[in-house]
Design an enzyme around this catalytic site. Structure first.
Site, PDB file in Angstrom:
ATOM      1  CG  ASP B   6     -29.355   7.409  68.139  1.00 24.61           C
ATOM      2  OD1 ASP B   6     -28.588   8.538  68.149  1.00 24.61           O
ATOM      3  OD2 ASP B   6     -30.266   7.369  67.103  1.00 24.61           O
ATOM      4  CG  ASP B 101     -26.162  12.184  68.381  1.00 29.67           C
ATOM      5  OD1 ASP B 101     -25.552  11.938  67.205  1.00 29.67           O
ATOM      6  OD2 ASP B 101     -27.342  12.438  68.421  1.00 29.67           O
ATOM      7  CD  GLU B 102     -27.023   7.698  64.431  1.00 29.85           C
ATOM      8  OE1 GLU B 102     -27.383   7.009  63.625  1.00 29.85           O
ATOM      9  OE2 GLU B 102     -27.092   8.873  64.136  1.00 29.85           O
TER      10      GLU B 102
END
Lengths: 369, 411
Positions: B6, B101-102
């Protein structure tokens, strides 16, 4: 309200009206039938707010009145009684119950007041004409199977009726295939009338119309159509939309003309269809000189092949179709021979009866297999 | 073992790469306050002032008067996200991206080749720092659920490993709100039972939980006991693909909602095409202000990955089935499922009135342009026109939402 009636006399009107009643209702009264006993006649009305059917039966009424009765249960009770049973139907106002007595049977049904029952307002007639029942039934039955079912293009979920000079046409399409049927009739509207009858109305109407010469009066209003028969009145809202220009998609330039024995061809298609994919129903057709080869297979890789002797002199062509669409068209045609017109592998196929006097056309779009 | 990676303050961190002078100042990415904008992301300095994502920009500026507000550049974030995914892909093909983003990575099958999960995660963390100058927080655990908590607990710049025999000791002291699916309503229900920690939750008989929360109750009990059988699902094996948007403020403007649905449809269709999935069942999902959720779906005749036929159904479903006159919406989503088997091109019934070639062409060009110049460079006109929002004029192409990509299990 009280009257006596023989089972068969009430069963037929109930059969006509009960198709209109939806199983699930937002308003409880729409699950009911309006039963009104007037001086010398009994009328039964069903509605779903879109379609209304009113039947009239001549009987002797001992006590006039009107009330609404649960449609499904009333119909089921009448059906389940023995042949030629005599029914004694009476309304008990103090308990709001309808009592049905027949022989040793007795039923007590709940009711809702007749005043709650919605009726379609005046349809503001703009045009009317009379046509033999069988002609109207014929153009509906020869086209209705191509109507769309719950399509996003809502105007396809119905049947286009076009009334032009001395002709009435029915057109149905689901976007994949199209059916067209025209019949001559003595009408002369000032301009061509185009209306779309909703799918459910078409299905009910087809059950009501009979293969008889007797006339039906057709009344067209701004938003409704009404048909009047001797003992029945059918009213339906119209679909408010623009039906696509069907003339544009009926091919006129196909150069590959095939003549086939209809029944022979249909049986071969029906056999091959057994092994076509259950979901997509694809079938591959290969045109050769005086021959159509048909081939179908399913995900289990089972395979069917048919060779059909036909009259054909054009070049070779291979293309795919949904076999059900071909079968539907062949079933709707009643001449012994059919004419099939093809263009190329991406263009539609036109299926016609081999009789220039019958104005029916079936268009089927191909499937990329 | 499963790795949850993350990125720390992703949007802001990307912006700071170009603006190093702002590194030690409070910075946020979001829409300007005059347009009723909201914060999309804030760096850790700004977070100290109470600035967080989904906060109205106006409030954020009140809490932190010297906040530097930067406009979102989605194209850039998408490009860098691709580079991050490429680094993940060096170690495993089993990647489930949750958003830009993860992502979850299942490295169970990679450990012989690249070393333990620990070593792989270190390498990923170092590669992202060395090649992209960005910080990723890592959580490693035997299950997705625990890995996600682990990455979150270590933030910022976290690196937390929870071994199989440590899972229960790790979970027990945590509050129940750490469990996925425990929102405000479930939390207050549990609080009335005197249950605050996962340890306490675990003591309850599962029967009691199912009685209280239905099927969801059993799921809670399993998670509390570290049981989470959900596998890491890649797009390739997904059984459905969906995008949804949670709005910063509830919205009842139908034109605006339709524009959002069109945008979501484009995203879903582009992903379908990327993975060559064609689907037949189209579902829309809405959640009202009171959290009641509604889904409506329809199947179409020809399985497709083209935007136009999917959009047609989405629009029809929304127009005919979703009422917004009593309550505004806080979430809308689009889902396509009912895929054909991979590599099986299903027969395509051609249509009398709708030529199909054309649309395929538009989609292919859109994909090519977006791939080269960044996502959303090219989009349909209706998604960007200005419309009246709940309290003023909105640019529909706003970034004050958080988009979540969801996957369903494939077997």
């Amino acid at each position: 309200m009280r009257f006596k009636i023989q089972r068969e006399d009430i069963l037929k009107p109930l059969q006509f009206v009960s198709g209109v009643v939806e199983r699930r209702q937002t308003f409880p009264v729409l699950s009911n039938l309006l039963v009104s006993a007037k001086k010398e006649s009994l009328t039964i009305t069903a509605t779903d707010m879109e379609i209304e059917i009113v039947t009239t039966t001549k009987i002797t009424i001992s006590e006039v009145g009107e009330v609404t009765i649960p449609a499904r249960k009333f119909f089921d009770i009448c059906k389940a009684l023995p042949n030629e049973a005599q029914l004694d139907i009476a309304f008990e106002a103090e308990k709001n119950r309808i009592i049905i007595r027949s022989g040793k049977s007795r039923f007590s049904l709940s009711t809702l007041p007749a005043t709650d029952f919605p009726n379609i307002e005046d349809i503001k007639a703009t045009f009317s004409f009379k046509i033999p029942q069988q002609l109207l039934k014929n153009i509906i039955d020869k086209t209705q199977f191509s109507m769309a079912l719950q399509d996003v293009r809502y105007y396809l979920n119905g049947l286009l009726i076009e009334i032009a000079d001395n002709a009435i046409r029915a057109v149905a399409t689901d976007g994949h295939r199209l059916s067209f049927c025209e019949t001559s009739v003595d009408v002369s509207p000032s301009e061509v009338i185009r209306i779309i009858l909703p799918r459910k109305g078409v299905v009910e109407l087809s059950k009501i119309l009979e293969n008889s010469e007797s006339l039906v009066e057709v009344i067209i209003g701004a938003n409704h159509i009404r048909l009047c028969l001797a003992n029945l009145q059918f009213t339906s809202k119209l679909v408010d939309g623009q039906f696509p220009d069907y003339n544009r998609v009926i091919p006129s330039n196909g150069d590959k003309q095939v003549y086939a024995e209809r029944d022979f061809f249909r049986q071969a298609m029906a056999r091959a269809s057994i092994l076509s994919n259950e979901k997509y129903r694809g079938i591959r057709l290969r045109l050769k000189q005086d021959l159509i080869q048909a081939q179908a297979h399913n995900p289990e890789m089972e395979e069917a092949e048919e060779e059909i002797a036909v009259e054909y002199q054009g070049g070779e062509l291979e293309l795919g179709f949904n076999v059900n669409y071909i079968l539907d068209a062949l079933a709707a045609i009643d001449t012994d021979r059919v004419k099939l017109v093809f263009g190329n592998a991406n263009s539609s196929c036109l299926i016609l009866p081999d009789d220039e006097k019958i104005h029916c056309k079936y268009v089927v779009m191909p499937m990329r297999l | 073992m499963i790795i949850h990676a993350d990125m720390d303050a992703y949007y802001v961190s990307v912006e700071l790469l170009d603006k190093p002078e702002l590194v030690d100042k409070p910075v946020a990415v979001g829409g300007p306050s005059k347009n009723r904008g909201v914060i999309s992301a804030a760096n850790y300095i700004a977070r100290k002032y109470g600035v967080h994502s989904a906060l109205a920009t106006k409030t954020a500026c009140q809490r932190c008067p010297n906040l530097t507000l930067l406009p979102a550049r989605m194209g850039v974030y998408v490009d860098i996200s691709r580079k991050i995914q490429a680094i993940f892909a060096r170690y495993t093909p089993t990647i489930e991206p949750l958003s830009l983003d993860e992502a979850f990575l299942d490295v169970s099958a990679s450990q012989k080749l690249f070393g333990s999960a620990n070593v792989i995660a270190r390498n990923i963390k170092q590669a992202i720092m060395a090649e992209l100058k960005l910080v990723v927080s890592i959580g490693i655990a035997p299950t997705k659920f625990v890995a996600k908590i682990a990455s979150d607990i270590g933030k910022p710049n976290g690196f937390v490993i929870v071994k199989k025999n440590q899972v229960q000791a790790f979970l027990d002291p945590l509050p129940v709100t750490r469990i996925w699916g425990v929102g405000k309503a479930t939390e207050s229900n549990l609080t009335t039972l005197g249950i605050k920690s996962i340890h306490q939750l675990r003591q309850l008989p599962p029967k009691k939980l199912t009685h209280l929360f239905g099927q969801q109750g059993l799921h809670l009990w399993q998670l509390a006991n570290g049981i989470d059988p959900r596998a890491v699902i890649t797009d390739r094996h997904a059984k459905s693909i969906s995008h949804e948007i949670t709005f910063a403020t509830d919205i009842d403007n139908r034109e605006y909602l339709l524009a959002q649905l069109l945008h979501l449809t484009e995203l879903v269709a582009a992903r379908l095409r990327e993975h060559k999935h064609v689907g037949r069942t189209i579902t829309i999902k809405v959640r009202y202000s009171d959290f009641s959720t509604l889904t409506r779906s329809r199947s179409i005749h020809n399985a497709t990955y083209n935007t136009q036929p999917i959009w047609k159904v989405v629009k029809e479903l929304f127009t005919t089935h979703i009422k917004t006159n009593h309550q505004a919406l806080r979430l809308v989503g689009v889902n396509v499922s009912g895929f054909n088997k991979q590599g099986h091109q299903s027969p395509q019934q051609t249509d009398l009135f709708e030529p199909q070639e054309n649309e395929t062409g538009i989609d292919a060009i859109t994909d090519a342009i977006n791939k080269r110049f960044g996502e959303n460079i090219l989009k349909r006109g209706a998604t960007i026109k200005k419309t009246i929002g709940p309290r003023g004029v909105y640019d529909v192409d706003l970034h004050g939402y958080h988009s979540r990509i969801k996957y369903t299990r494939s077997d």
